[in-house]
Motif scaffolding. Structure first.
Motif, PDB file in Angstrom:
ATOM      1  N   MET A 128       0.702  -1.130   0.174  1.00  0.00           N
ATOM      2  CA  MET A 128      -0.033   0.093  -0.001  1.00  0.00           C
ATOM      3  C   MET A 128       0.801   1.200  -0.004  1.00  0.00           C
ATOM      4  O   MET A 128       0.610   2.377  -0.712  1.00  0.00           O
ATOM      5  N   ILE A 129       1.984   1.356   0.711  1.00  0.00           N
ATOM      6  CA  ILE A 129       2.847   2.341   0.886  1.00  0.00           C
ATOM      7  C   ILE A 129       3.315   2.577  -0.633  1.00  0.00           C
ATOM      8  O   ILE A 129       3.672   3.812  -1.178  1.00  0.00           O
ATOM      9  N   HIS A 130       3.986   1.488  -1.073  1.00  0.00           N
ATOM     10  CA  HIS A 130       4.430   1.432  -2.378  1.00  0.00           C
ATOM     11  C   HIS A 130       4.880  -0.057  -2.770  1.00  0.00           C
ATOM     12  O   HIS A 130       5.488  -0.583  -2.140  1.00  0.00           O
ATOM     13  N   PRO A 131       4.312  -0.605  -4.035  1.00  0.00           N
ATOM     14  CA  PRO A 131       4.811  -1.771  -4.392  1.00  0.00           C
ATOM     15  C   PRO A 131       5.975  -2.167  -4.442  1.00  0.00           C
ATOM     16  O   PRO A 131       6.580  -3.316  -4.343  1.00  0.00           O
ATOM     17  N   ARG A 132       6.823  -1.275  -4.532  1.00  0.00           N
ATOM     18  CA  ARG A 132       8.258  -1.522  -4.716  1.00  0.00           C
ATOM     19  C   ARG A 132       8.923  -1.967  -3.403  1.00  0.00           C
ATOM     20  O   ARG A 132       9.978  -2.847  -3.563  1.00  0.00           O
ATOM     21  N   TRP A 133       8.098  -2.070  -2.422  1.00  0.00           N
ATOM     22  CA  TRP A 133       8.662  -2.509  -1.192  1.00  0.00           C
ATOM     23  C   TRP A 133       8.090  -3.948  -0.703  1.00  0.00           C
ATOM     24  O   TRP A 133       8.399  -4.360   0.422  1.00  0.00           O
ATOM     25  N   ASP A 134       7.392  -4.641  -1.692  1.00  0.00           N
ATOM     26  CA  ASP A 134       6.748  -5.645  -1.347  1.00  0.00           C
ATOM     27  C   ASP A 134       7.641  -6.720  -1.037  1.00  0.00           C
ATOM     28  O   ASP A 134       7.746  -7.893  -0.391  1.00  0.00           O
ATOM     29  N   GLY A 135       8.841  -6.562  -1.949  1.00  0.00           N
ATOM     30  CA  GLY A 135      10.075  -7.773  -1.406  1.00  0.00           C
ATOM     31  C   GLY A 135      10.769  -7.374  -0.149  1.00  0.00           C
ATOM     32  O   GLY A 135      11.034  -8.843   0.194  1.00  0.00           O
ATOM     33  N   LEU A 136      10.756  -6.516   0.265  1.00  0.00           N
ATOM     34  CA  LEU A 136      11.099  -6.318   1.705  1.00  0.00           C
ATOM     35  C   LEU A 136      10.183  -7.071   2.845  1.00  0.00           C
ATOM     36  O   LEU A 136      10.504  -7.839   3.652  1.00  0.00           O
ATOM     37  N   ALA A 137       8.943  -6.872   2.460  1.00  0.00           N
ATOM     38  CA  ALA A 137       7.920  -7.498   3.208  1.00  0.00           C
ATOM     39  C   ALA A 137       8.075  -9.162   3.012  1.00  0.00           C
ATOM     40  O   ALA A 137       7.916  -9.784   4.065  1.00  0.00           O
ATOM     41  N   TYR A 138       8.270  -9.510   2.079  1.00  0.00           N
ATOM     42  CA  TYR A 138       8.358 -11.023   1.701  1.00  0.00           C
ATOM     43  C   TYR A 138       9.672 -11.617   2.309  1.00  0.00           C
ATOM     44  O   TYR A 138       9.789 -12.473   3.003  1.00  0.00           O
ATOM     45  N   GLN A 549      28.870 -23.100   7.303  1.00  0.00           N
ATOM     46  CA  GLN A 549      28.991 -21.528   6.894  1.00  0.00           C
ATOM     47  C   GLN A 549      28.259 -21.547   5.644  1.00  0.00           C
ATOM     48  O   GLN A 549      27.912 -20.493   5.281  1.00  0.00           O
ATOM     49  N   GLY A 550      28.221 -22.597   4.692  1.00  0.00           N
ATOM     50  CA  GLY A 550      27.457 -22.735   3.483  1.00  0.00           C
ATOM     51  C   GLY A 550      26.142 -22.474   3.729  1.00  0.00           C
ATOM     52  O   GLY A 550      25.363 -21.704   2.782  1.00  0.00           O
ATOM     53  N   ILE A 551      25.764 -22.862   4.520  1.00  0.00           N
ATOM     54  CA  ILE A 551      24.138 -22.891   4.857  1.00  0.00           C
ATOM     55  C   ILE A 551      23.753 -21.390   5.347  1.00  0.00           C
ATOM     56  O   ILE A 551      22.808 -20.847   4.833  1.00  0.00           O
ATOM     57  N   GLY A 552      24.639 -20.834   6.115  1.00  0.00           N
ATOM     58  CA  GLY A 552      24.369 -19.553   6.627  1.00  0.00           C
ATOM     59  C   GLY A 552      24.223 -18.459   5.617  1.00  0.00           C
ATOM     60  O   GLY A 552      23.470 -17.730   5.354  1.00  0.00           O
ATOM     61  N   TRP A 553      25.337 -18.548   4.667  1.00  0.00           N
ATOM     62  CA  TRP A 553      25.592 -17.597   3.518  1.00  0.00           C
ATOM     63  C   TRP A 553      24.452 -17.899   2.550  1.00  0.00           C
ATOM     64  O   TRP A 553      24.218 -17.055   1.914  1.00  0.00           O
ATOM     65  N   SER A 554      24.125 -19.100   2.274  1.00  0.00           N
ATOM     66  CA  SER A 554      22.707 -19.474   1.226  1.00  0.00           C
ATOM     67  C   SER A 554      21.479 -18.889   2.085  1.00  0.00           C
ATOM     68  O   SER A 554      20.918 -18.340   1.249  1.00  0.00           O
ATOM     69  N   CYS A 555      21.180 -18.950   3.280  1.00  0.00           N
ATOM     70  CA  CYS A 555      20.133 -18.530   3.680  1.00  0.00           C
ATOM     71  C   CYS A 555      20.057 -16.942   3.470  1.00  0.00           C
ATOM     72  O   CYS A 555      19.087 -16.332   3.126  1.00  0.00           O
ATOM     73  N   LEU A 556      21.158 -16.319   3.824  1.00  0.00           N
ATOM     74  CA  LEU A 556      21.467 -14.881   3.884  1.00  0.00           C
ATOM     75  C   LEU A 556      21.108 -14.400   2.322  1.00  0.00           C
ATOM     76  O   LEU A 556      20.349 -13.434   1.980  1.00  0.00           O
ATOM     77  N   ALA A 557      21.741 -15.275   1.338  1.00  0.00           N
ATOM     78  CA  ALA A 557      21.706 -15.091  -0.034  1.00  0.00           C
ATOM     79  C   ALA A 557      19.936 -15.041  -0.500  1.00  0.00           C
ATOM     80  O   ALA A 557      19.796 -14.063  -1.262  1.00  0.00           O
ATOM     81  N   ALA A 558      19.256 -15.858   0.218  1.00  0.00           N
ATOM     82  CA  ALA A 558      17.992 -16.099  -0.268  1.00  0.00           C
ATOM     83  C   ALA A 558      17.062 -14.692   0.077  1.00  0.00           C
ATOM     84  O   ALA A 558      16.275 -14.213  -0.531  1.00  0.00           O
ATOM     85  N   PRO A 564      14.786  -7.165  -3.449  1.00  0.00           N
ATOM     86  CA  PRO A 564      14.563  -6.451  -4.678  1.00  0.00           C
ATOM     87  C   PRO A 564      13.673  -6.849  -5.682  1.00  0.00           C
ATOM     88  O   PRO A 564      13.435  -5.897  -6.706  1.00  0.00           O
ATOM     89  N   LEU A 565      12.993  -7.638  -5.491  1.00  0.00           N
ATOM     90  CA  LEU A 565      11.986  -8.109  -6.512  1.00  0.00           C
ATOM     91  C   LEU A 565      10.957  -7.164  -6.602  1.00  0.00           C
ATOM     92  O   LEU A 565      10.325  -6.707  -7.690  1.00  0.00           O
ATOM     93  N   GLY A 566      10.297  -6.613  -5.645  1.00  0.00           N
ATOM     94  CA  GLY A 566       9.261  -5.631  -5.695  1.00  0.00           C
ATOM     95  C   GLY A 566       9.886  -4.487  -6.416  1.00  0.00           C
ATOM     96  O   GLY A 566       8.912  -4.034  -7.230  1.00  0.00           O
ATOM     97  N   PHE A 567      11.097  -4.076  -6.424  1.00  0.00           N
ATOM     98  CA  PHE A 567      11.611  -2.767  -7.323  1.00  0.00           C
ATOM     99  C   PHE A 567      11.406  -3.265  -8.734  1.00  0.00           C
ATOM    100  O   PHE A 567      10.859  -2.328  -9.338  1.00  0.00           O
ATOM    101  N   ALA A 568      11.796  -4.558  -9.112  1.00  0.00           N
ATOM    102  CA  ALA A 568      11.779  -4.801 -10.489  1.00  0.00           C
ATOM    103  C   ALA A 568      10.440  -4.898 -10.931  1.00  0.00           C
ATOM    104  O   ALA A 568       9.807  -4.483 -12.078  1.00  0.00           O
ATOM    105  N   ARG A 569       9.499  -5.393 -10.087  1.00  0.00           N
ATOM    106  CA  ARG A 569       7.975  -5.549 -10.436  1.00  0.00           C
ATOM    107  C   ARG A 569       7.331  -4.369 -10.714  1.00  0.00           C
ATOM    108  O   ARG A 569       6.696  -4.099 -11.737  1.00  0.00           O
ATOM    109  N   SER A 570       7.495  -3.351  -9.787  1.00  0.00           N
ATOM    110  CA  SER A 570       6.807  -1.935  -9.885  1.00  0.00           C
ATOM    111  C   SER A 570       7.359  -1.204 -10.995  1.00  0.00           C
ATOM    112  O   SER A 570       6.542  -0.244 -11.497  1.00  0.00           O
TER     113      SER A 570
END
Length: 610
Positions: A128-138, A549-558, A564-570
């Motif tokens: 509602m504030i702006h669709p570009r931020w829905d990636g942050l919400a997810y 360490q790989g598990i930790g970095w992979s979770c962070l990467a996800a 940023p998906l919301g930015f691309a979609r908006s």
């Protein structure tokens, strides 16, 4: 071993205290409603700034208790005192308070206002504030999923210790460290060539008990949750007082307290690692960046004064940590006293017995609650079992409150999704049941022989990193798409005509709040994010094996990939904010105040314009 009558009676008393506490609360609430009449209900029912709403609403007391329970968690009672001992005593407290006022409270207020204003959970609010931020919400929804998967395992530890408190002598009386590491965790001695290992049945069973409690508390609506919250919020406060009164009278308690508040290592103030610990501690405790404050505030009454609630909850949360430190360090001081009275501890380097210090005993990390404090329970004489039940029940109820709010947030995401898509909303017990089942299965990963190491990895790489980044991004979202002016106008309009704020709540001091939200909060969080990132890139965190360490970095990467998906979609859809025009809110406030002209400048009390 034999059953402990004292321990069993204490546990039964704690269980029966719940219905009694709720009965008293229900009576007080009925008196309050009778005094208030139906005026407030008529003003708020079914309308939010002229918009229809189908959301449940919580009373002011229920809302405050939920936020208190959400903020005051298991970390307040063991992790905060441990960090105070690790980082220079009073120096850490100063850093903690600076981060509280310049980062955590502004972020908390920002989230509470956005939630109350939009009347939506985090995903709907950010869109509602702006669709570009829905990636942050997810991203925040994903971090909730990750934290719920492991957080309740800590509560499973408490369940095991409560069960152990019902036998005499205590099962860890001979060797508390061995009991935790072998009987509870059954962890490996080293990481070489090891995987997660098999699931430990004690932990799996205890975790099942925790999730059953969560299911019963959430599945049947907010009325049941409110009754449970009265117990899980008020109970720990009472239990902490009892624990504090008893612990400060123990032999050696004065030495522990002196260590807690009597030392100030000024050199530590220049250590960025200490500041990172202080900031992450208050962010995880008050928990802006999880989206839960937004979701809980979307259920509160439209005229609730969230500014005052924010201040009250933030102060109580930190006060609980500070007061709890006195009880914890009194016990640690007693442990040190008893060890030195019997010759000290074995020095592994020299192989001889040597005297120990409070500082050495306070550096147990997670073990401060589940090793050192468990050992300290033996100092209570005939009340050993009763105090042990009391302490570990306190840890359990503290953790349950946070779990309730996090789980309720995930349930709200599902319910709001169904409403947005025009689908029939499933019965709440089905949503809660499905979520609890999935979370329990995920939690079994942390019930393995290397479960506690996996917990530490996920907590560090996901929670610490993403809380810092999420809070910074929320500040940018607020600055560019929600706006300071909208916050001020909303708070004043929402509270206008309330008994204590007849002219509406002013945000004072205005300069401080604007500086914190627009500058100190995002700047400090981003700085610490990149500092920790560079530190971990140079030296692997915790000395854990590469696959962990790989598990930790992979979770962070996800998490970072989702944001940023919301930015691309908006950009692709050309969508924009669906917030009401600010002029509409200003006009409504001006009309309510009887002002024909535009509003006075920010920070000026509108009373002068009447």
């Amino acid at each position: 071993m034999a059953a402990s009558a004292v321990g069993i009676i204490t546990l039964i008393a704690l269980v029966l205290a719940g219905p009694l506490a709720w009965a008293v609360a229900a009576y007080a609430q009925s008196r309050r409603k009778a005094a208030d009449g139906a005026a407030e209900a008529g003003a708020s029912e079914g309308q939010v700034d002229g918009q229809a709403t189908e959301r449940e609403e919580m009373s002011g007391i229920a809302y405050t208790l939920s936020l208190l329970g959400y903020a005051i968690g298991i970390g307040n009672l063991w992790r905060f005192p441990y960090l105070v001992g690790k980082w220079g005593g009073g120096a850490f407290v100063i850093a903690y308070l600076v981060c509280l006022f310049l980062v955590a409270i502004p972020a908390y207020l920002m989230e509470m206002v956005m939630g109350q204003y939009t009347r939506k959970s985090t995903v709907g609010c950010f869109k509602m504030i702006h669709p570009r931020w829905d990636g942050l919400a997810y991203g925040q929804a994903l971090i909730l999923f990750l934290v719920l998967a492991y957080y309740n395992v800590l509560l499973a530890y408490a369940i095991i210790y409560i069960a152990g408190s019902l036998v005499d002598p205590l099962p860890w009386a001979a060797d508390s460290k061995n009991y935790f590491n072998v009987e509870v965790l059954n962890g490996y001695d080293d990481y070489i060539g090891k995987g997660l290992g098999p699931v430990q049945w004690k932990l799996a069973l205890a975790l099942l008990v925790v999730w059953l409690i969560v299911f019963v508390s959430l599945a049947f609506g907010k009325k049941i949750l409110t009754k449970v919250t009265w117990v899980t919020v008020v109970g720990p406060v009472i239990m902490l007082v009892v624990l504090l009164i008893r612990s400060v009278t123990l032999d050696g308690a004065a030495d522990g307290i002196e260590f807690y508040i009597g030392k100030f290592d000024s050199e530590v103030l220049g250590d960025l690692d200490m500041w990172a610990s202080a900031c992450s501690q208050i962010l995880f405790s008050l928990s802006p960046g999880f989206g839960t404050a937004i979701t809980m505030s979307s259920y509160t009454r439209p005229k609730e004064n969230v500014f005052k609630t924010c201040m009250f909850v933030a102060v109580c949360n930190s006060a609980f940590s500070l007061v709890g430190g006195f009880a914890i360090f009194s016990i640690v001081g007693n442990i040190t006293f008893r060890l030195n009275a019997t010759g000290g501890v074995l020095d592994e380097a020299t192989g001889v017995m040597a005297l120990t210090t409070v500082a050495e005993q306070a550096r147990a990390g997670t073990g401060l609650a589940f090793i050192a404090i468990a050992d300290g329970m033996r100092a209570f004489g005939s009340g050993t079992n009763a105090m042990s039940v009391l302490f570990f029940s306190t840890l359990l109820t503290l953790g349950l409150d946070s779990t309730f709010c996090w789980a309720e947030t995930l349930v709200c995401y599902v319910e709001d999704y169904c409403l947005v898509k025009g689908r029939t909303k499933p019965a709440k017990w089905k949503i809660v049941g499905g979520m609890c089942a999935v979370m329990y299965l995920m939690g079994l990963l942390y019930c393995t022989r290397m479960g506690i190491e996996l917990l530490d990895i996920v907590d560090h790489y996901c929670i610490t990193y993403y809380l810092l980044l999420g809070v910074a991004l929320e500040a940018f979202m607020f600055t560019f798409d929600f706006g300071w002016r909208r916050l001020v106008v909303h708070l004043k309009l929402a509270t206008l005509g309330n008994l204590r704020t007849p002219l509406g709540q002013d945000v004072v001091p205005s300069f401080f709040w604007r500086l914190a939200i627009h500058f100190t909060m995002p700047a400090w969080c981003l700085f610490l994010f990149f500092y920790i990132f560079s530190t971990d890139a140079a030296e692997p965190y915790g000395g854990y094996p590469g696959w962990m360490q790989g598990i930790g970095w992979s979770c962070l990467a996800a998490l970072l990939a989702v944001t940023p998906l919301g930015f691309a979609r908006s950009l692709k859809l050309g969508s924009g904010s669906t917030l009401p025009p600010l002029e509409q809110d200003e006009a409504a406030l001006a009309a309510a105040l009887g002002i024909k002209s535009t509003l006075p400048p920010l920070g000026q009390n509108e009373e002068s314009a009447l």
